[in-house]
Design an enzyme around this catalytic site. Sequence first.
Site, short mmCIF file in Angstrom:
data_model
loop_
_atom_site.label_atom_id
_atom_site.label_comp_id
_atom_site.label_asym_id
_atom_site.label_seq_id
_atom_site.Cartn_x
_atom_site.Cartn_y
_atom_site.Cartn_z
N GLU A 47 0.66 -1.29 -0.15
CA GLU A 47 -0.15 0.14 -0.10
C GLU A 47 0.93 1.42 0.09
O GLU A 47 0.43 2.14 -0.76
CB GLU A 47 -1.05 -0.04 1.27
CG GLU A 47 -2.07 -0.93 1.16
CD GLU A 47 -1.44 -2.38 1.34
OE1 GLU A 47 -0.45 -2.45 2.11
OE2 GLU A 47 -2.39 -3.38 1.47
N HIS A 98 -10.39 -4.39 10.79
CA HIS A 98 -10.93 -4.26 9.59
C HIS A 98 -12.21 -3.24 9.80
O HIS A 98 -13.01 -3.09 8.71
CB HIS A 98 -11.34 -5.39 8.83
CG HIS A 98 -10.19 -6.18 8.59
ND1 HIS A 98 -9.45 -7.06 9.39
CD2 HIS A 98 -9.75 -6.68 7.13
CE1 HIS A 98 -8.46 -7.67 8.95
NE2 HIS A 98 -8.42 -7.41 7.57
#
Length: 321
Positions: free
Chosen positions: A58, A128
């Site tokens: 990322e 998450h």
Amino acid sequence: MPRLSYRRALTRALADELTRDDAVFLLGEDIRVAASNVTSGLLKRFGPDRVIDTPLSEQAFTSFATGAALAGLRPVIEFQIPSLLFLVFEQIVNHAHKFPLMTGGQCAVPVTYLVPGSGSRTGWAGQHSDHPYSLFAHVGVTTVVPATVADAYGLLVSAIRCDDPVVVFAPAGALDLRADVSDLDPVPLGRGVVRRPGADVTVVAVGHLVHDALAVADELADQVSVEVFDPRTLYPLDRDGLVGSVSRTGRLVVVDDSNRSCGIAAEIIACVVERVRLAAPPRRVTRPDGAVLPFAPALDRAVQPGREQLRAAIQLTMKDG
């Protein structure tokens, strides 16, 4: 009028901007196979040069997007997991956000960071399920949280066209909403909207909680006249619209599916009390301080703000003062 889902509104916004502007391209993990169901069909329409699968790195591809934007392109990055924004906070805040400011506006960094499914999804647990939008509002990155199908389209379009970095949080709790729509238009950044007028108390609701606030307002309609204000953009916050609403009602409740300390709910309250003399103390309905959502569904739901808590906060606010 065609019935459109929130998720498909995001897809349509991406497709329309890819069609309108050749500088727009998409990148992210597994976006060619549309793992989040937001980029469905876009690879076939626009090809592999504009819909780019990235490695599981990322920080690397977020930096890549900054460089592409500095070179004149308009990248849109999809992050399927909101917690990945913690990993790339450096690239967004210290690089993309600050380059234009530290060069006196000599460059632009038009990157859009799209998070489809921010917040809780069943069984996605602690790493998450965050809503970290207050972090980006704090440092001054344009931050939007669409609540409706039309705003999902309109705010994402405006984000892509903006010459500054914009983070778009699309709450998991809103993705499956459907609405009858006719014309879809860009929605201006930094402008909130009154979703329901009222006279007794203003409820400011963030993202998918707008719909809970409207439902509670309906339930209490024979007791309390509730005005529901949707900020839509958390930074820059529509302070004039917010203050105008609370000035009419004199009372304030904020419902926000994020952690309590240093959250956007606290900032909204501070903005109001600096400018409005309230008839009763303001109240927040949020996740607890430092909340980490559990895996177990019942515990997950218990940590999130709900209609019962909001209803109680409104009733207490009406009793005070």
